[in-house]
Design a protein around this motif. Structure first.
Motif, PDB file in Angstrom:
ATOM      1  N   PRO A  57       7.393   1.018   8.483  1.00  0.00           N
ATOM      2  CA  PRO A  57       6.047   1.556   8.658  1.00  0.00           C
ATOM      3  C   PRO A  57       6.084   3.038   9.064  1.00  0.00           C
ATOM      4  O   PRO A  57       7.157   3.584   9.309  1.00  0.00           O
ATOM      5  N   PRO A  58       4.918   3.673   9.152  1.00  0.00           N
ATOM      6  CA  PRO A  58       4.875   5.077   9.556  1.00  0.00           C
ATOM      7  C   PRO A  58       5.646   5.319  10.856  1.00  0.00           C
ATOM      8  O   PRO A  58       5.740   4.438  11.719  1.00  0.00           O
ATOM      9  N   LEU A  59       6.196   6.516  10.990  1.00  0.00           N
ATOM     10  CA  LEU A  59       7.110   6.835  12.078  1.00  0.00           C
ATOM     11  C   LEU A  59       6.548   6.523  13.459  1.00  0.00           C
ATOM     12  O   LEU A  59       7.211   5.876  14.260  1.00  0.00           O
ATOM     13  N   ALA A  60       5.330   6.968  13.772  1.00  0.00           N
ATOM     14  CA  ALA A  60       4.766   6.747  15.113  1.00  0.00           C
ATOM     15  C   ALA A  60       4.694   5.261  15.437  1.00  0.00           C
ATOM     16  O   ALA A  60       5.065   4.830  16.532  1.00  0.00           O
ATOM     17  N   GLU A  61       4.246   4.481  14.483  1.00  0.00           N
ATOM     18  CA  GLU A  61       4.132   3.024  14.655  1.00  0.00           C
ATOM     19  C   GLU A  61       5.519   2.397  14.842  1.00  0.00           C
ATOM     20  O   GLU A  61       5.734   1.533  15.699  1.00  0.00           O
ATOM     21  N   ARG A  62       6.447   2.858  14.061  1.00  0.00           N
ATOM     22  CA  ARG A  62       7.810   2.335  14.100  1.00  0.00           C
ATOM     23  C   ARG A  62       8.497   2.653  15.432  1.00  0.00           C
ATOM     24  O   ARG A  62       9.122   1.792  16.034  1.00  0.00           O
ATOM     25  N   ILE A  63       8.376   3.895  15.882  1.00  0.00           N
ATOM     26  CA  ILE A  63       8.999   4.316  17.133  1.00  0.00           C
ATOM     27  C   ILE A  63       8.397   3.554  18.313  1.00  0.00           C
ATOM     28  O   ILE A  63       9.103   3.146  19.230  1.00  0.00           O
ATOM     29  N   GLU A  64       7.094   3.334  18.291  1.00  0.00           N
ATOM     30  CA  GLU A  64       6.433   2.587  19.364  1.00  0.00           C
ATOM     31  C   GLU A  64       6.975   1.165  19.460  1.00  0.00           C
ATOM     32  O   GLU A  64       7.271   0.670  20.546  1.00  0.00           O
ATOM     33  N   ALA A  65       7.152   0.497  18.326  1.00  0.00           N
ATOM     34  CA  ALA A  65       7.681  -0.874  18.322  1.00  0.00           C
ATOM     35  C   ALA A  65       9.126  -0.904  18.822  1.00  0.00           C
ATOM     36  O   ALA A  65       9.507  -1.779  19.608  1.00  0.00           O
ATOM     37  N   ALA A 105       7.866   5.385   6.512  1.00  0.00           N
ATOM     38  CA  ALA A 105       9.010   6.251   6.808  1.00  0.00           C
ATOM     39  C   ALA A 105      10.246   5.664   6.142  1.00  0.00           C
ATOM     40  O   ALA A 105      10.463   4.450   6.181  1.00  0.00           O
ATOM     41  N   GLY A 106      11.036   6.524   5.536  1.00  0.00           N
ATOM     42  CA  GLY A 106      12.263   6.089   4.890  1.00  0.00           C
ATOM     43  C   GLY A 106      13.313   5.734   5.924  1.00  0.00           C
ATOM     44  O   GLY A 106      13.084   5.852   7.133  1.00  0.00           O
ATOM     45  N   PRO A 107      14.481   5.318   5.473  1.00  0.00           N
ATOM     46  CA  PRO A 107      15.553   5.022   6.427  1.00  0.00           C
ATOM     47  C   PRO A 107      15.994   6.303   7.131  1.00  0.00           C
ATOM     48  O   PRO A 107      15.901   7.395   6.582  1.00  0.00           O
ATOM     49  N   ALA A 108      16.475   6.156   8.346  1.00  0.00           N
ATOM     50  CA  ALA A 108      16.951   7.309   9.112  1.00  0.00           C
ATOM     51  C   ALA A 108      18.289   7.755   8.550  1.00  0.00           C
ATOM     52  O   ALA A 108      19.067   6.950   8.055  1.00  0.00           O
ATOM     53  N   SER A 109      18.549   9.053   8.635  1.00  0.00           N
ATOM     54  CA  SER A 109      19.865   9.563   8.273  1.00  0.00           C
ATOM     55  C   SER A 109      20.465  10.199   9.514  1.00  0.00           C
ATOM     56  O   SER A 109      19.755  10.662  10.402  1.00  0.00           O
ATOM     57  N   GLN A 110      21.777  10.211   9.576  1.00  0.00           N
ATOM     58  CA  GLN A 110      22.469  10.737  10.742  1.00  0.00           C
ATOM     59  C   GLN A 110      23.800  11.311  10.305  1.00  0.00           C
ATOM     60  O   GLN A 110      24.220  11.124   9.174  1.00  0.00           O
ATOM     61  N   GLY A 111      24.458  11.994  11.219  1.00  0.00           N
ATOM     62  CA  GLY A 111      25.784  12.503  10.927  1.00  0.00           C
ATOM     63  C   GLY A 111      25.831  13.982  10.614  1.00  0.00           C
ATOM     64  O   GLY A 111      26.875  14.511  10.287  1.00  0.00           O
ATOM     65  N   GLY A 112      24.718  14.669  10.709  1.00  0.00           N
ATOM     66  CA  GLY A 112      24.702  16.098  10.435  1.00  0.00           C
ATOM     67  C   GLY A 112      24.572  16.914  11.700  1.00  0.00           C
ATOM     68  O   GLY A 112      24.621  16.387  12.811  1.00  0.00           O
ATOM     69  N   GLY A 113      24.388  18.195  11.541  1.00  0.00           N
ATOM     70  CA  GLY A 113      24.299  19.096  12.676  1.00  0.00           C
ATOM     71  C   GLY A 113      22.900  19.616  12.928  1.00  0.00           C
ATOM     72  O   GLY A 113      22.732  20.610  13.627  1.00  0.00           O
ATOM     73  N   SER A 114      21.871  18.954  12.403  1.00  0.00           N
ATOM     74  CA  SER A 114      20.502  19.406  12.632  1.00  0.00           C
ATOM     75  C   SER A 114      20.103  19.167  14.085  1.00  0.00           C
ATOM     76  O   SER A 114      20.678  18.307  14.755  1.00  0.00           O
ATOM     77  N   PRO A 115      19.125  19.917  14.594  1.00  0.00           N
ATOM     78  CA  PRO A 115      18.676  19.692  15.981  1.00  0.00           C
ATOM     79  C   PRO A 115      18.264  18.242  16.245  1.00  0.00           C
ATOM     80  O   PRO A 115      18.524  17.716  17.317  1.00  0.00           O
ATOM     81  N   GLU A 116      17.661  17.594  15.263  1.00  0.00           N
ATOM     82  CA  GLU A 116      17.232  16.205  15.449  1.00  0.00           C
ATOM     83  C   GLU A 116      18.410  15.265  15.654  1.00  0.00           C
ATOM     84  O   GLU A 116      18.282  14.205  16.242  1.00  0.00           O
ATOM     85  N   GLU A 117      19.587  15.645  15.151  1.00  0.00           N
ATOM     86  CA  GLU A 117      20.751  14.772  15.244  1.00  0.00           C
ATOM     87  C   GLU A 117      21.653  15.071  16.439  1.00  0.00           C
ATOM     88  O   GLU A 117      22.411  14.214  16.863  1.00  0.00           O
ATOM     89  N   VAL A 118      21.590  16.295  16.952  1.00  0.00           N
ATOM     90  CA  VAL A 118      22.496  16.640  18.055  1.00  0.00           C
ATOM     91  C   VAL A 118      21.799  16.691  19.410  1.00  0.00           C
ATOM     92  O   VAL A 118      22.463  16.614  20.440  1.00  0.00           O
ATOM     93  N   LEU A 119      20.489  16.816  19.440  1.00  0.00           N
ATOM     94  CA  LEU A 119      19.747  16.794  20.703  1.00  0.00           C
ATOM     95  C   LEU A 119      19.239  15.379  20.938  1.00  0.00           C
ATOM     96  O   LEU A 119      18.513  14.842  20.109  1.00  0.00           O
TER      97      LEU A 119
END
Length: 131
Positions: A57-65, A105-119
């Motif tokens: 589902p949409p990100l806000a809804e998903r994160i809340e659950a 929202a699509g599946p999450a991706s990880q493993g990179g150096g973006s601020p979202e992945e390192v903070l």
């Protein structure tokens, strides 16, 4: 100038890193599991990572659950701790989410150096009443 022992240390190869263990599956994702990091023992919860592996589902809804599920697990763990225990809670890595055209929202991706992945978020809670 480097001392002989420091220079020797710089020439040595880095120890091979251990592969990160696979995350738990099924109902086990909502169970804290012990992991040793050096001389410390940490509790790891795979619930967030597993929940973000697939589109949803949409990100806000998903994160809340997900937050509700995590808070239930952490609250049960806190109930087992002695009063005035300091409990740090933090993520081990961040992630990126891609919004889909239909609002989900699509599946999450990880493993990179973006601020979202390192903070990553971190909090510390003191168990029991504080006076």
């Amino acid at each position: 100038m480097l001392a002989l022992s420091e220079a020797d240390g710089l020439r040595e190869t880095m120890p091979t890193s251990e592969a990160e263990p696979a995350i738990a599956r099924g109902r086990a994702v909502a169970t804290l599991r012990r992991e040793r990091v050096g001389s410390r023992e940490l509790m790891k919860l795979d619930l967030v990572e597993e929940a973000l592996r697939a589109a949803g589902p949409p990100l806000a809804e998903r994160i809340e659950a997900i937050a509700e599920e995590v808070s239930d697990v952490v609250a049960r763990f806190m109930a087992s701790l002695a009063p005035r225990t300091l409990l740090p809670v933090f993520g081990d890595h961040g992630f990126r989410m891609t919004p889909m055209g239909d609002g989900s929202a699509g599946p999450a991706s990880q493993g990179g150096g973006s601020p979202e992945e390192v903070l990553v978020p971190a909090q510390a809670w003191l168990v029991g009443g504080v006076h």
